[in-house]
Motif scaffolding. Structure first.
Motif, PDB file in Angstrom:
ATOM      1  N   LEU A   1       0.862  -1.183   0.000  1.00 49.95           N
ATOM      2  CA  LEU A   1       0.000   0.000   0.000  1.00 49.95           C
ATOM      3  C   LEU A   1       0.901   1.237   0.000  1.00 49.95           C
ATOM      4  O   LEU A   1       2.094   1.132  -0.226  1.00 49.95           O
ATOM      5  CB  LEU A   1      -0.893  -0.025   1.243  1.00 49.95           C
ATOM      6  CG  LEU A   1      -1.918  -1.162   1.283  1.00 49.95           C
ATOM      7  CD1 LEU A   1      -2.688  -1.123   2.576  1.00 49.95           C
ATOM      8  CD2 LEU A   1      -2.889  -1.030   0.109  1.00 49.95           C
TER       9      LEU A   1
ATOM     10  N   TYR B   1      -6.413   4.470   0.166  1.00 50.85           N
ATOM     11  CA  TYR B   1      -6.802   3.076  -0.108  1.00 50.85           C
ATOM     12  C   TYR B   1      -8.109   2.761   0.604  1.00 50.85           C
ATOM     13  O   TYR B   1      -8.474   3.424   1.574  1.00 50.85           O
ATOM     14  CB  TYR B   1      -5.712   2.088   0.313  1.00 50.85           C
ATOM     15  CG  TYR B   1      -5.483   1.998   1.784  1.00 50.85           C
ATOM     16  CD1 TYR B   1      -6.194   1.091   2.571  1.00 50.85           C
ATOM     17  CD2 TYR B   1      -4.553   2.817   2.416  1.00 50.85           C
ATOM     18  CE1 TYR B   1      -5.981   1.008   3.927  1.00 50.85           C
ATOM     19  CE2 TYR B   1      -4.340   2.745   3.779  1.00 50.85           C
ATOM     20  CZ  TYR B   1      -5.058   1.830   4.535  1.00 50.85           C
ATOM     21  OH  TYR B   1      -4.874   1.750   5.874  1.00 50.85           O
ATOM     22  N   TYR B   2      -8.840   1.811   0.095  1.00 46.20           N
ATOM     23  CA  TYR B   2     -10.133   1.447   0.668  1.00 46.20           C
ATOM     24  C   TYR B   2     -10.440   0.005   0.285  1.00 46.20           C
ATOM     25  O   TYR B   2      -9.868  -0.523  -0.671  1.00 46.20           O
ATOM     26  CB  TYR B   2     -11.232   2.389   0.171  1.00 46.20           C
ATOM     27  CG  TYR B   2     -11.258   2.582  -1.326  1.00 46.20           C
ATOM     28  CD1 TYR B   2     -11.906   1.661  -2.157  1.00 46.20           C
ATOM     29  CD2 TYR B   2     -10.616   3.666  -1.916  1.00 46.20           C
ATOM     30  CE1 TYR B   2     -11.908   1.825  -3.526  1.00 46.20           C
ATOM     31  CE2 TYR B   2     -10.602   3.832  -3.286  1.00 46.20           C
ATOM     32  CZ  TYR B   2     -11.260   2.916  -4.091  1.00 46.20           C
ATOM     33  OH  TYR B   2     -11.241   3.067  -5.439  1.00 46.20           O
ATOM     34  N   PRO B   3     -11.355  -0.629   1.031  1.00 42.83           N
ATOM     35  CA  PRO B   3     -11.685  -2.019   0.703  1.00 42.83           C
ATOM     36  C   PRO B   3     -12.422  -2.098  -0.633  1.00 42.83           C
ATOM     37  O   PRO B   3     -13.122  -1.160  -1.010  1.00 42.83           O
ATOM     38  CB  PRO B   3     -12.633  -2.448   1.837  1.00 42.83           C
ATOM     39  CG  PRO B   3     -12.548  -1.378   2.872  1.00 42.83           C
ATOM     40  CD  PRO B   3     -12.093  -0.136   2.195  1.00 42.83           C
TER      41      PRO B   3
ATOM     42  N   ASN C   1     -15.152  -6.700  -0.347  1.00 43.05           N
ATOM     43  CA  ASN C   1     -14.319  -6.786   0.849  1.00 43.05           C
ATOM     44  C   ASN C   1     -13.222  -7.855   0.747  1.00 43.05           C
ATOM     45  O   ASN C   1     -12.733  -8.339   1.749  1.00 43.05           O
ATOM     46  CB  ASN C   1     -15.197  -7.072   2.070  1.00 43.05           C
ATOM     47  CG  ASN C   1     -14.958  -6.006   3.126  1.00 43.05           C
ATOM     48  OD1 ASN C   1     -14.567  -4.882   2.792  1.00 43.05           O
ATOM     49  ND2 ASN C   1     -15.179  -6.351   4.384  1.00 43.05           N
ATOM     50  N   LEU C   2     -12.897  -8.229  -0.491  1.00 39.72           N
ATOM     51  CA  LEU C   2     -11.940  -9.321  -0.659  1.00 39.72           C
ATOM     52  C   LEU C   2     -10.513  -8.836  -0.855  1.00 39.72           C
ATOM     53  O   LEU C   2      -9.562  -9.568  -0.698  1.00 39.72           O
ATOM     54  CB  LEU C   2     -12.343 -10.190  -1.852  1.00 39.72           C
ATOM     55  CG  LEU C   2     -13.575 -11.035  -1.601  1.00 39.72           C
ATOM     56  CD1 LEU C   2     -13.986 -11.781  -2.847  1.00 39.72           C
ATOM     57  CD2 LEU C   2     -13.318 -12.008  -0.450  1.00 39.72           C
ATOM     58  N   THR C   3     -10.401  -7.592  -1.251  1.00 36.92           N
ATOM     59  CA  THR C   3      -9.060  -7.071  -1.478  1.00 36.92           C
ATOM     60  C   THR C   3      -9.045  -5.584  -1.115  1.00 36.92           C
ATOM     61  O   THR C   3     -10.083  -5.009  -0.776  1.00 36.92           O
ATOM     62  CB  THR C   3      -8.617  -7.308  -2.935  1.00 36.92           C
ATOM     63  OG1 THR C   3      -7.256  -6.921  -3.072  1.00 36.92           O
ATOM     64  CG2 THR C   3      -9.452  -6.522  -3.920  1.00 36.92           C
ATOM     65  N   THR C   4      -7.871  -4.999  -1.154  1.00 36.25           N
ATOM     66  CA  THR C   4      -7.733  -3.581  -0.830  1.00 36.25           C
ATOM     67  C   THR C   4      -7.385  -2.849  -2.112  1.00 36.25           C
ATOM     68  O   THR C   4      -6.551  -3.321  -2.878  1.00 36.25           O
ATOM     69  CB  THR C   4      -6.620  -3.389   0.207  1.00 36.25           C
ATOM     70  OG1 THR C   4      -6.904  -4.216   1.323  1.00 36.25           O
ATOM     71  CG2 THR C   4      -6.535  -1.950   0.657  1.00 36.25           C
ATOM     72  N   VAL C   5      -8.038  -1.714  -2.348  1.00 32.67           N
ATOM     73  CA  VAL C   5      -7.779  -0.948  -3.560  1.00 32.67           C
ATOM     74  C   VAL C   5      -6.937   0.263  -3.204  1.00 32.67           C
ATOM     75  O   VAL C   5      -7.261   1.008  -2.276  1.00 32.67           O
ATOM     76  CB  VAL C   5      -9.098  -0.504  -4.223  1.00 32.67           C
ATOM     77  CG1 VAL C   5      -8.814   0.301  -5.479  1.00 32.67           C
ATOM     78  CG2 VAL C   5      -9.961  -1.716  -4.538  1.00 32.67           C
ATOM     79  N   LEU C   6      -5.851   0.448  -3.938  1.00 33.47           N
ATOM     80  CA  LEU C   6      -4.962   1.581  -3.714  1.00 33.47           C
ATOM     81  C   LEU C   6      -5.157   2.554  -4.875  1.00 33.47           C
ATOM     82  O   LEU C   6      -4.905   2.209  -6.026  1.00 33.47           O
ATOM     83  CB  LEU C   6      -3.511   1.082  -3.673  1.00 33.47           C
ATOM     84  CG  LEU C   6      -2.440   2.135  -3.447  1.00 33.47           C
ATOM     85  CD1 LEU C   6      -2.535   2.701  -2.047  1.00 33.47           C
ATOM     86  CD2 LEU C   6      -1.062   1.527  -3.669  1.00 33.47           C
ATOM     87  N   ASP C   7      -5.626   3.760  -4.579  1.00 33.76           N
ATOM     88  CA  ASP C   7      -5.895   4.727  -5.648  1.00 33.76           C
ATOM     89  C   ASP C   7      -4.708   5.675  -5.791  1.00 33.76           C
ATOM     90  O   ASP C   7      -4.556   6.630  -5.029  1.00 33.76           O
ATOM     91  CB  ASP C   7      -7.184   5.505  -5.326  1.00 33.76           C
ATOM     92  CG  ASP C   7      -7.595   6.369  -6.510  1.00 33.76           C
ATOM     93  OD1 ASP C   7      -6.761   6.546  -7.439  1.00 33.76           O
ATOM     94  OD2 ASP C   7      -8.725   6.869  -6.515  1.00 33.76           O
ATOM     95  N   LEU C   8      -3.896   5.413  -6.799  1.00 33.12           N
ATOM     96  CA  LEU C   8      -2.640   6.149  -6.936  1.00 33.12           C
ATOM     97  C   LEU C   8      -2.840   7.614  -7.306  1.00 33.12           C
ATOM     98  O   LEU C   8      -1.963   8.445  -7.067  1.00 33.12           O
ATOM     99  CB  LEU C   8      -1.768   5.448  -7.985  1.00 33.12           C
ATOM    100  CG  LEU C   8      -1.239   4.094  -7.506  1.00 33.12           C
ATOM    101  CD1 LEU C   8      -0.868   3.226  -8.675  1.00 33.12           C
ATOM    102  CD2 LEU C   8      -0.060   4.290  -6.584  1.00 33.12           C
TER     103      LEU C   8
END
Lengths: 323, 323, 323, 323
Positions: free
Chosen positions: A226, A291-293, A297-304
């Motif tokens: 992250l 970042y947010y789920p 809810n299976l993975t974490t999303v990172l918003d660059l």
């Protein structure tokens, strides 16, 4: 300008930066390379052509290859033309231009070893040159192979740094914070950050730079998946202790960042550097979460794209009081 | 669900995992890659095509190469066809399809630089395109050479982990154990394991993750030739201290494993990661031996198929008593 | 056999060897590879073909390449023959053998992309196979390029170990000594040796191995240019303390040697291992000098043939007395 | 010569140099390689041809390649000639010399896989040799590709050392100083210097060398962008403590320098060594500054031609007094 803050700055360097106290301009450029120009020594000795080739953009690298290919063929075409087109079979001898075009194509067919044979050498000299050209061609592609591999196998961290660093509230005081995130599908582990700063002070009317190592909270991290917010707490041990908003604006400050990590695909240590100067410091701000789920809810999303997003905050009054 | 165990878990993180407390889903996938999805930033900038190419399976990698080869030749065949087959010698002009087939083969003979010459370019435009195609062909194979080398020279640990981790009796208490073994003919030395865990706790009705470093017995090993059973003793210093069988089932636990070793053929550090989640923990079991002397007693045989073999055992009553 | 010495051996392992206490036979072979055999898991998954290719002798590696080349051409020759020689130009159709010979050579000219064109494909099927063969040829040589590079760029220490280890007088007691020297024109720096031993003991009638780390005098060295005599002093801290000549003969001992150094040409850490077993220990001997000044006193000459030269000496009586 | 200084030199070695006390001549040559000659062992086993190829100058390397190419073609030309030119098409059979010239060119066209086809094999033997030659050609260029890549990707520090070391005033005493600077466009970080010395002493009429580690001020540096002046303070802990100008001249001293740094393009540790002997020590001198701000004050200019510039200075009288 009344540099009343100057007595706040510890006089002793705590860092061996490798830059002289009287070096000029930014020390480390935004891309991480030192801002130093070399002279003396022959220019060919001063350039590592391999370093140069690896640092070229892909577009320029390919352009150089194509241009070199065309130039080499023109040179050989001229040699074959001077030797005489009668030493080559299958040349269109209708006019000199066609002759030159045909020897040019013969050259390229030799250099790439495609060798159709429609045009082929018959005399001794032309054959000898062709022998040499084919050899040169293979060596050239051997070098190109090495360069391609060198370029894409070069271990790189692929880290995106926030463009700015903020002075944010932290625990009971403030902290200098910036953040970084891996933006490619690489997997970095054992990441470590080393932070130092150069602060310009005026001594006896002469500007010089003092260097300090900056402590970080959690300077090491296991898995750099992250974003990572690097935090330098501004307490009594910090050279920025007691700095006001104006101080951060008016004093020439450079924050030098050095990140090391281990990349599991390259199986190698990768390093990336960057730096922040005074105008890139935002006083009284904090970063917003990037970042947010995921929906399930299976993975974490990172918003660059959010790496530079921050909101203004009030800083604890403490800083001003202590002056 | 009465999470009566929660107070057992130390509240302070002892590990800087690099994952946020509120990240979602499994942290590390079974294959060792972090379970994070990136967005923002252009997709081409977000992918390292080299990392992608190295992570492809051999079958997909070769398929991509073949498909690219066919597509490139179709594109060039169309170009030659548009230029006109009269600029190539030896084309079968009986019908348009045969013409296209012949220019396709001409293209492939140029791209691979095989250049038989039965079909050869005569006009300026066709020759020029062929000149460029042969050049492109050589550069393509230069890149392919680099990719092949990158793929097979990529240092990898080739470790097989047991699919499950067991809670087994150990000394006067219990221990969490899993095992790993090198399954290829590589020689690993100076192996080291780093173990950490994420435990989900509910605070004020919100789920968050606490991270802990787990101590291991004999965390380093000289020669990784046989299997290695990694042992985390569950005593007062363990975050699992006092966990019952139900706790291991009901609490979201993730054990994150990080192994480093030195491979003597690659002469490089290799790293492999894996993770175990709650459903992969077997309570009250111990692994059975997976190596034995050879018949002539001259060597030791390691049976890799037994890596997941365990037998159920009773755990000392101690764990329950302490609750 | 009265193993009266056994009580001399410390019972506690001081070394985590990675080998089980009940492993069988020599642990580390003379060439440094662990003496372990793996079974289970599919054989193709159990072999790293890259490790295998890199460990082949040069002769076998080249032989494999040539054999593969011939086999591939025979296979393609059969395919072209089945398709029909009428789809190739320039075939000698005097008899089937000549036809086969010609398609074999056509295949090799395609695979190597030499493509003279005397024999060339004309039909669709033959052209298609040739298209594929030329592509396969280039990929094969791409792989060969990688293997060649992998083989000769593989960092290796090129250390020659003495075949034997001696028990020699040292200071006021004795020491176990062996020596090693770099035998090629490589430059090693920062060399380090790690020494451990496995001693077989009989406990309750069952043989098991205890492992000990052995201390060395001067375990690190700056520049490994001359020979290096590694010295393990046999004092109270040594597991060999109080061993008689018979003990060294009768007890199953294995000395495991692990040398690491930095090679400046590879710019990489290189590792070499070896081991000595009981029958390779000479009791009461010391090595003779293996280097001397050159005639003009300008350089030092290292005579590698002398690496195993020793002379018998009497050991101090101390060892026996203490029993 | 009255070596009255000898008692000043500490008798105990503080450094494990890897060189024997009685080794002869300079230990480390100016280029950093140890001054040792090896004998014994077959010469082919004693040379690592890869190390040899990587250490050749570019000019010699290319010359070797060209010579090898010509020799291989001459050998194959002789083979084809012996087989008989009637097994090749398109040979100019006017006289034996022309025949030989034509088979030579056929050989080169086969070896480089250019294969025009004007000359092509027709018989079995000639075809078989050509089959083998094309294969050999491709393998040769595979090896050449590896060598080219090995040569230019070889991590090197590209450091320029000052030719001389000076004894300069430093704090309240003197110091031995030399300097070094990166002369190419490479970026070195985490640089570290290790300094040791060998001093020849006469014991009982026999010359032997004592080795000492030399302390340095600031032995590590973050960014090696400008020049780095390495400083060994001559105080009570220095083996040079109390040395007069004559001592530095008359005693055989060798200063051995070992620099390590991390290169960000190679992503690898690079090492460079050098050494200074007595005649390269200037007593009573200090280096002049070799960098200055650019005209616009935006960058720092490092003038590499000034690396050896020094001015004579008086040393504090202290040194003499203490004798």
């Amino acid at each position: 300008m009344a540099r009343g803050f100057r007595q706040k700055i510890p006089q002793k360097n705590t860092e061996n930066s490798g830059f002289g106290n009287s070096a000029s301009g930014r020390f480390i450029n935004k891309d991480g390379l030192p801002n130093v120009q070399r002279k003396g020594v022959n220019v060919f000795n001063r350039l590592s052509w391999y370093h140069t080739m690896l640092n070229l953009s892909t577009f320029r690298f390919l352009t150089y290859l194509v241009v070199a290919y065309i130039l080499i063929n023109i040179v050989f075409a001229m040699i074959y033309y001077l030797i005489g087109v009668e030493h080559l079979t299958g040349i269109d001898k209708s006019d000199p231009l066609n002759e030159f075009i045909d020897v040019f194509f013969f050259s390229s067919q030799t250099f790439t070893t495609v060798g159709y044979g429609r045009i082929a050498p018959v005399g001794f000299t032309a054959s000898l040159v062709a022998t040499f050209e084919a050899f040169l061609g293979l060596l050239t592609f051997a070098i190109a192979t090495g360069l391609f591999y060198g370029r894409f196998s070069r271990p790189r961290a692929y880290l995106k740094f926030s463009d700015i660093t903020v002075i944010a509230p932290f625990q009971d005081t403030t902290a200098l914070m910036f953040r970084l995130a891996p933006y490619k599908n690489n997997a970095l582990t054992d990441a470590e950050v080393i932070l130092s700063t150069a602060i310009e002070v005026i001594e006896d009317g002469v500007a010089k730079n003092n260097f300090y190592r900056l402590d970080t909270q959690l300077g090491k991290i296991n898995t750099l998946a992250l974003n990572w917010t690097v935090v330098h707490k501004i307490d009594e041990n910090s050279p920025f202790y007691g700095f006001s908003e104006d101080d951060f604006k008016n004093i020439n400050i450079e924050i030098i960042v050095h990140v090391r990590a281990f990349d599991e695909v390259f199986s190698n240590t990768v390093v990336q550097r960057s730096s922040y100067v005074s105008r890139e410091i935002i006083y009284g701000a904090k970063f917003t979460k990037m970042y947010y789920p995921s929906k399930e809810n299976l993975t974490t999303v990172l918003d660059l794209d959010k790496i530079n997003e921050y909101e203004k905050v009030d800083l604890p009054i403490l800083v001003e009081e202590q002056l």
